[in-house]
Scaffold this motif. Structure first.
Motif: not given
Length: 404
Positions: A264-273, A276-282, A284-291
């Motif tokens: 469960t922690c491993f899943w959370a680690y992968a999801a957060f990483c 975080l990397l997509i949010w930090y990189g900002n 458009p091709e990556e952030t649109a998916w989360y948008g």
């Protein structure tokens, strides 16, 4: 560390499910419910075929991910020469033997390919420069060649290890264990690549502009986590078989609980990483998916995943007492199955329905359909063999295992 244990003698007869056990009746009942439910889901989907294929894809991935996790668990136990897990490994082998079902259900997915993967199959995609550069990979023939290869490898691994493990029950030949140990290493390498590329193909390519190099790890973490939830549930159901009451102990539940907690922690680690990397990189091709997945009704699903998939099980499973309580760990395992479904629903459905969740009768009957067939096949395999590997050389170690 060893303690005092009740002497238990396991044989082919007393280590099987009794004929009167309700699990023995599940193959026929599960098949009937599964086929009838799929027929109803298909009829309901005639008026909304797009949603039917998305819902079917979610539930196909849901039960397939349990089987994939089971295959990896069996391989890892042999590769690490694990002793504690022998008494629960047979149930994992039986879960992995449901893999041929998903091979067959790929046929249904084939009919929905144009709906699920319309982003890279439509006429508009031909004019998209980004998708043009991916056409060597995202094309129907190569897509299904890869899918069939993944399914062949997982099915081969499941059958190879399960049949030889069952053969050892008859012959008692310890060489079988050592041969399976040696076979587990190349299988783990090949299947590690298979699960990574399968995640790219079956889920990430639903939005072909988006990419994430960590997504394969994210999907593997989900598969392994939900498998432990399913194994806890299966173990609790068969635990009332008389011969197993002193074989599968609270010590094994404790370890299964620890593994569920860890992954469960491993899943959370992968999801957060990934986030975080997509949010930090900002980019458009990556952030649109989360948008898409942070707007409309999907935002509430996103919040529920953060809380229910990590915070709630984290707080419950931290306690030693919780992991050693059969009923509490059983309840948490059921909760994690629901969270895993929600995770897959959040990953898949927004690709076709950005406005928000569409959950309804189609989802319920797809769940009953694929789930009924999954349970039927698992029960059919389980009732034909001993519930534990009765002649495995590490069985005595597993039966006397204690957590320190």
């Amino acid at each position: 560390m060893s303690g005092s244990h009740t002497k238990v003698t396991l044989t082919q007869e007393n280590a099987r499910l009794p004929q009167e056990h309700f699990f023995s009746k599940l193959p026929l009942a599960g098949t009937a419910v599964g086929l009838a439910s799929l027929l109803i889901a298909f009829m309901l989907g005639r008026s909304n075929s797009s949603y039917f294929f998305f819902s079917f894809h979610v539930w196909w991935l849901f039960f397939l991910s349990i089987a994939i996790g089971a295959v990896f668990f069996v391989l890892i136990q042999f590769a690490t020469k694990s002793g504690w897990s022998v008494v629960v490994r047979r149930l994992a082998e039986n879960i992995s033997m449901t893999m041929p079902l998903f091979f067959v259900l790929v046929i249904v997915m084939a009919f929905g390919t144009g709906t699920l993967y319309h982003h890279w199959l439509s006429h508009e995609a031909l004019a998209d420069k980004v998708l043009q550069s991916k056409q060597w990979y995202l094309n129907i023939p190569f897509f299904y060649i890869r899918t069939i290869f993944y399914m062949i490898m997982f099915t081969w691994a499941a059958i190879y290890f399960s049949k030889r493990s069952a053969k050892q029950d008859e012959t008692g030949n310890f060489e079988i264990t050592y041969k399976l140990q040696n076979a587990s290493y190349p299988f783990l390498i090949i299947l590690g690549f298979c699960v990574t590329f399968a995640a790219f193909d079956w889920i990430m390519s639903l939005d072909p502009h988006w990419y994430s190099t960590i997504f394969g790890l994210y999907f593997f973490a989900s598969c392994y986590m939900v498998f432990f939830a399913a194994l806890i549930i299966a173990t609790r159901i068969v635990h009332n078989v008389p011969a197993l009451k002193d074989v599968i102990t609270v010590e094994h539940y404790h370890d299964l609980g620890k593994l569920l907690f860890a992954h469960t922690c491993f899943w959370a680690y992968a999801a957060f990483c990934q986030y975080l990397l997509i949010w930090y990189g900002n980019i458009p091709e990556e952030t649109a998916w989360y948008g898409i997945r942070e707007n409309h009704g999907w935002f509430y699903v996103f919040v529920l995943l953060c809380v229910g998939h990590f915070i709630v099980p984290f707080l419950f499973l931290m306690a030693r007492r919780a992991k050693r309580s059969r009923n509490l760990i059983f309840a948490i395992a059921i909760w994690m199955l629901f969270m895993h479904f929600l995770d897959l629903y959040w990953l898949v459905v927004p690709s076709g329905f950005e406005e928000g969740p569409q959950f309804g009768l189609i989802d319920i009957f797809c769940f009953l359909g694929i789930g009924g067939l999954f349970v039927a096949l698992f029960a059919a395999v389980t009732r034909r063999k001993a519930l534990v590997p009765i002649k495995d050389p590490r069985l005595p170690e597993s039966m006397t295992y204690e957590n320190v």
